[in-house]
Design an enzyme around this catalytic site. Sequence first.
Site, PDB file in Angstrom:
ATOM      1  N   ASP A 487       2.190 -10.742-169.432  1.00 45.67           N
ATOM      2  CA  ASP A 487       3.205  -9.723-169.710  1.00 45.67           C
ATOM      3  C   ASP A 487       2.630  -8.461-170.323  1.00 45.67           C
ATOM      4  OD1 ASP A 487       5.354 -11.074-168.814  1.00 45.67           O
ATOM      5  OD2 ASP A 487       6.071 -11.730-170.766  1.00 45.67           O
TER       6      ASP A 487
HETATM    7  C1  GLC Z   1       4.232  -9.384-175.804  1.00 40.51           C
HETATM    8  C2  GLC Z   1       3.485 -10.657-176.097  1.00 40.51           C
HETATM    9  C3  GLC Z   1       3.536 -11.600-174.933  1.00 40.51           C
HETATM   10  C4  GLC Z   1       4.949 -11.795-174.508  1.00 40.51           C
HETATM   11  C5  GLC Z   1       5.631 -10.453-174.255  1.00 40.51           C
HETATM   12  C6  GLC Z   1       7.075 -10.579-173.857  1.00 40.51           C
HETATM   13  O1  GLC Z   1       4.288  -8.611-176.943  1.00 40.51           O
HETATM   14  O2  GLC Z   1       2.143 -10.378-176.422  1.00 40.51           O
HETATM   15  O3  GLC Z   1       2.904 -12.814-175.254  1.00 40.51           O
HETATM   16  O4  GLC Z   1       4.990 -12.570-173.367  1.00 40.51           O
HETATM   17  O5  GLC Z   1       5.537  -9.645-175.379  1.00 40.51           O
HETATM   18  O6  GLC Z   1       7.885 -10.895-174.922  1.00 40.51           O
HETATM   19  C1  GLC Z   2       4.260 -15.386-173.483  1.00 36.82           C
HETATM   20  C2  GLC Z   2       5.423 -15.375-172.530  1.00 36.82           C
HETATM   21  C3  GLC Z   2       5.027 -15.683-171.131  1.00 36.82           C
HETATM   22  C4  GLC Z   2       3.851 -14.860-170.748  1.00 36.82           C
HETATM   23  C5  GLC Z   2       2.719 -15.009-171.739  1.00 36.82           C
HETATM   24  C6  GLC Z   2       1.538 -14.143-171.428  1.00 36.82           C
HETATM   25  O1  GLC Z   2       3.879 -16.698-173.739  1.00 36.82           O
HETATM   26  O2  GLC Z   2       6.420 -16.294-172.917  1.00 36.82           O
HETATM   27  O3  GLC Z   2       6.083 -15.452-170.251  1.00 36.82           O
HETATM   28  O4  GLC Z   2       3.475 -15.267-169.487  1.00 36.82           O
HETATM   29  O5  GLC Z   2       3.174 -14.679-173.007  1.00 36.82           O
HETATM   30  O6  GLC Z   2       1.795 -12.806-171.664  1.00 36.82           O
END
Ligand code: GLC
Ligand code: GLC
Length: 825
Positions: A487
Amino acid sequence: MEQQKRYGHFDDQHREYVITDPQTPWPWINYLGNEDFFSLISNTAGGYSFYKDAKFRRITRYRYNNVPMDNGGRYFYIKDGDTVWNPGWKPCKTPLDFYECRHGMSYTRITGKKNGVEASVLFFVPLKKWAEVQKLTLKNESNEVKNLKLFSFEEWCLWNAATDMENFQRNFSTGEVEIEGSTIYHKTEYRERRNHYAFYHVNAPIQGFDTDRETFVGLYNEFADPQAVMEGKPRNSHAHGWSPIASHYIEVTLQPGESKDFVFLLGYIENEQDEKFEAPQVINKDKAHALIAELDTTEKVDKAFAELCEYWDALLNIYKVRTGNDKLDRMVNIWNQYQCMVTFNFSRSASFFESGVGRGMGFRDSNQDLVGFVHQIPPRARQRIIDIASTQFPDGGCYHQYQPLTKRGNNDIGGGFNDDPCWLIFGTVAYIKETGDFSILDEMVPFDNQPGSEVTLFEHLKISMDHVIKNLGPHMLPLIGRADWNDCLNLNCFSWDPNESFQTTENVSEGTKAESLMIAGLFVVTGKDYVALCKKLANGQWSMVNGQCDFSAEAERMQAAVDAMIDAVKKHGWDGEWYLRAYDFYGRKIGSNECEEGKIFIESQGWCTMAEIGAEDGMVAKSLDSCKKYLECEHGMVLNNPAFTKYIYEYGEISSYPEGYKENAGIFCHNNPWVIIGECLAGRGNDAWSHYAKILPSYVEEKYQTLHKVEPYVNCQMVAGKDAFKPGEGKNSWLTGTAAWMWYTVSEFILGIKPDYDGIRIDPCLPETATDYTVQRKFREADYEITIHPNGQQKGVKTITLDGQPISGTVIPYSPGKHIVEVTM
Ligand code: GLC
Ligand code: GLC
């Protein structure tokens, strides 16, 4: 050498983690509840409860990131002469003569002793009940009569956890309660649009109460020294606005050796619109009375607790291994499966790192979580798949999240995460293989929850695959959209504005060339699954009423797309020693040796090795070796290397994190299993095992006590990587895809017991030191006892006998009943 400090230990026989010192390096929590009513509880009884949705239906209040940490919860204050103490040490922090917290399967038992009095509280949510039981047992272990003053305490949340924290101009005027006997009712907003209220009850007469926080605590006091408690005098306050609470006051006399139980009940009730009131302004309490009557004696509560324990026995009896290695057995048989159920219930919404207001259920998250619990609760997995698919759009794209209360797609975050559709195939295939229930493909499932838009679930799978095919970039690799699984790799975001969300902002996407090798690998893995499924359907496995699909042709069509993707990866996705990660907006390489930082990323290594792309050309082996060389460190494999040391406008959030944290070269445990599965498929059992053991909580339990900090019985999302200021620190425990992926990896790829359409495939991949082990596996209507003799081999099944008869191939054909299987490698 100084003995390392320990805060607790495993008790496998009771399936508990036993915490013996309340001052853990971070609150060590547990979850209560299995269906609708849930609670979070720390080792000092901090935390909160909610009904279904941690944002929209928060029952008790909690303040995140507080000083001190973890303040607020369900507290019992015991005033014994001049000493005031709590069984869980907090909030008074009066030194205890004994403290113990046992976190078990959906229950927690906290015991404290002070000056000859033992107070033990069992917390749990009974099955099918909308209530948290708190059974408090007070015991006089001294030789004198004890006259104790007991105060309970809960603080109500005004339902919506988000507005509860910000809209004070309104909130301070809305609070309303009712008091009836030993029950305190919380009915804020019930007069208008809410048809629900909560209550806090105790099954004993009370000698006083409080419902107004400031009156009870005192404006200049704290939870540690509430005025009413310190003076031993309840105020009998009736809250009007401000902050309503619930506190019972009970005078307890205990003879030497005597003990008494008190059942406290925190309940939630919904009424029909026309049955809300029994008199003007007076709530209809019939349902509350009925619920209380079901749980108002020690016997009833003990019975409900026994039922909960039986429920967990049954869940954990479905897959059981005996390897003789306690550390492995306890994770496989108890804690990993337990964590999977918790992620099923909570997705990423409510933990001590997820505030419960930010996120609902993730589309990709929930599909992945499914492989962690589908064997335990298949009907609920089935429903989950349909709920998820119902938030898809007609073009195969989907909402990234939905709210559990409404099951509607979440508009705040929207869609455009181009990996999302593939996960629907991943989840659905896992479900069918476990259950053999092809009929799920016949279910009529809407788009964006719009009535009238229904098509079969199979059609949803098809458009999911097509969504990838229709969104290819210049290298014929999948366009990444807002982001793929990572993400934080935001290639179309381009943000200089700190008030923009990296996830929801796409400042430029027109003309983007940003492509993802992670989605490419994911597409090949799920595409192969889809092709296999179509072939199965073509063979008449499915009497489909609704669909008119030529499944053979569909299998061929998708096989061609998969082959094309494999070619594209080989041609444009290989960097020489590893797979590239992506192409950016301008078509420049990401995750290449040519890059200054972030030369190699784990996600594409994981997915492309799982897809076995270019195995015949040595790509898989090289990629796996590169992971060992560049990503591996003492605590696991980091996400990327070298870490980014400056913000890169074209990459987004990934480079916003300091080096070694989160997506910028943290050990993002979630993705380690991808590489481990890659290792398993390649037959490299020693390497697979060594990666696995590095992030297996029981193997690094010692580290958790100090360095990791978070709960030693579950995986956390992220451990600080080798480039971090403090490598090895853990964060974001509990709610992480790591749970399901660890389970999938160990149960199916390491121990090698893999559900398949026609039976169980046996294909272990083990370290050469592995000794004989037995897996007890319930599968559909069958019960298999499978003993594996590794004979020092890492991979490769030589012979299998089923009930004494040799079989050919590696799939034990399914048939109901009890079976004994012997496997020689
Ligand atoms: C980011 C996080 C990630 C997460 C994304 C969506 O700030 O680092 O792990 O999946 O936000 O909430
Ligand atoms: C967080 C989110 C997941 C995402 C991951 C890597 O764990 O829940 O959806 O894939 O971060 O960013």
